[in-house]
Design an enzyme around this catalytic site. Structure first.
Site, PDB file in Angstrom:
ATOM      1  N   TYR A   1       0.881  -1.454   0.447  1.00 18.18           N
ATOM      2  CA  TYR A   1       0.049   0.057   0.195  1.00 18.18           C
ATOM      3  C   TYR A   1       1.327   1.745  -0.023  1.00 18.18           C
ATOM      4  O   TYR A   1       0.190   2.661  -0.177  1.00 18.18           O
ATOM      5  CB  TYR A   1      -0.645   0.155   1.597  1.00 18.18           C
TER       6      TYR A   1
ATOM      7  N   HIS B   1       0.377 -11.526   1.697  1.00 19.25           N
ATOM      8  CA  HIS B   1      -0.966 -10.649   1.071  1.00 19.25           C
ATOM      9  C   HIS B   1      -1.146 -11.783   0.221  1.00 19.25           C
ATOM     10  O   HIS B   1      -2.862 -11.552  -0.226  1.00 19.25           O
ATOM     11  CB  HIS B   1      -0.548  -9.723   0.885  1.00 19.25           C
TER      12      HIS B   1
END
Length: 267
Positions: free
Chosen positions: A39, A97
Site C-alpha cells: 500500500y 498478502h
C-alpha cells in the site's frame, strides 16, 4: 475472536489522505488498523498512530508481507522494515498478502519464515490473505491451523465465498472480509436499501453488520469523517434471520479483485 471484528482499512489511501483517515478513525474510537507493505503507506499510518497518543497495547495493527519478500532470507528483514515505518516493536497480526505467483516461493518456505517471525516476537499472530482452500490446506500442513489467525479475502453480498469460509470455519480459522461494500456497489442494492430503511440504518451499516453477524471481521475504509463515524454504527445493529436470508440470496459470484499474475485459481 483472535482478530477484532471491526477495524479500519487503508487500501488505496496514501500521503496526507491516509494520515487524516487514520487520525480521524482513532479519534472516533477505531482501534484496529489494517495496512500492507504494497500500500506504500505504512510510514504515514505509523505517523498518525504515533501522533494519536493512544497506548500501543490499546491498538491492533495488521500489515501484510508483499510477494517480493517471501524468500526465507527476505521475509523477516522486510517485516522489520515495516515495524520501523509503523514506529512499533511488533505487529498484532502479519499476513501473507497473496499466494506466491506461479509458486515461485513454496508455501512451506514463507509460512515457516512467518512462524519464525512470530517466535521472534515481531508479530503476535500470523495469517494469510487471498488463499484458496488448497492453499489454506498447504499452509495448515506447514504451521498448523492453530497458528493461522485469519484468511483475509474479498467477501461481500455479491461474492459470499462460502466454500472458503466454511473450510476456514471447520479449521478454526477466522475470515476477514475485505471490500465488504464491493466498492460501494451493494449500497445501491434494493434489498440492502430496504433492510436499511426498516432498521433506520444506512446500507453500509447493514452490509457490515451482515458480515460481522456471520462471524467475519471487517475493515472498511473511508476518507470522510461522517462515513467513518457512521460505519461504527454497524457494531450495534442486529439483523433478523429474514434480513440475513435475503442478503444471502444476493450471491452472484461477482469478484472485483483478481489481478493477473497474482490471483490463484479461485474456488
Amino acid at each position: 475472536m483472535s482478530v477484532p471484528a471491526f477495524g479500519l482499512g487503508t487500501f488505496r489511501l496514501q500521503g496526507q489522505v491516509v494520515i487524516d483517515s487514520v487520525s480521524t478513525g482513532l479519534e472516533l474510537g477505531y482501534r484496529a488498523i489494517d495496512t500492507a507493505q504494497i500500500y506504500d503507506n505504512e510510514a504515514e499510518v505509523g505517523e498518525a498512530i504515533a501522533a494519536s497518543g493512544i497506548a500501543r497495547d490499546q491498538l491492533f495493527i495488521t500489515s501484510k508481507i508483499w510477494v517480493a519478500h517471501f524468500a526465507a532470507d527476505a521475509l523477516i528483514p522486510s517485516l522489520k522494515e515495516s515495524l520501523r515505518k509503523l514506529q512499533t516493536d511488533y505487529l498484532d497480526l502479519t499476513l501473507i498478502h497473496w499466494p506466491s505467483p506461479d509458486d515461485q516461493v513454496p508455501v512451506e518456505e514463507f509460512m515457516s519464515a512467518l512462524l519464525e517471525a512470530k517466535q521472534q516476537g515481531l508479530t503476535r499472530q500470523i495469517g494469510i490473505s487471498n488463499f484458496t482452500i488448497d492453499l489454506m490446506q498447504q499452509a495448515i500442513n506447514v504451521v498448523g491451523a492453530e497458528q493461522i489467525a485469519t484468511n483475509q479475502i474479498e467477501l461481500h453480498p455479491y461474492l459470499q465465498n462460502r466454500k472458503v469460509a466454511e473450510f476456514a470455519r471447520r479449521q478454526g480459522i477466522q475470515i476477514t472480509s475485505y471490500m465488504t461494500l464491493a466498492y460501494g456497489e451493494v449500497l445501491n442494492d434494493p434489498v440492502i436499501q430496504q433492510i436499511a430503511t426498516q432498521h433506520q440504518a444506512t446500507p453500509a451499516q447493514v452490509t457490515l453488520a451482515w458480515a460481522m453477524q456471520l462471524g467475519y471481521a471487517v475493515i472498511p475504509s473511508s476518507t470522510k469523517r461522517a462515513n467513518l463515524q457512521s460505519n461504527l454504527g454497524a457494531c450495534d445493529l442486529r439483523l433478523t434471520e429474514d434480513d440475513m436470508a435475503r442478503i444471502a440470496g444476493l450471491e452472484r459470484a461477482h469478484r472485483l479483485t483478481s489481478p493477473a499474475g497474482l490471483a490463484p485459481h479461485w474456488d
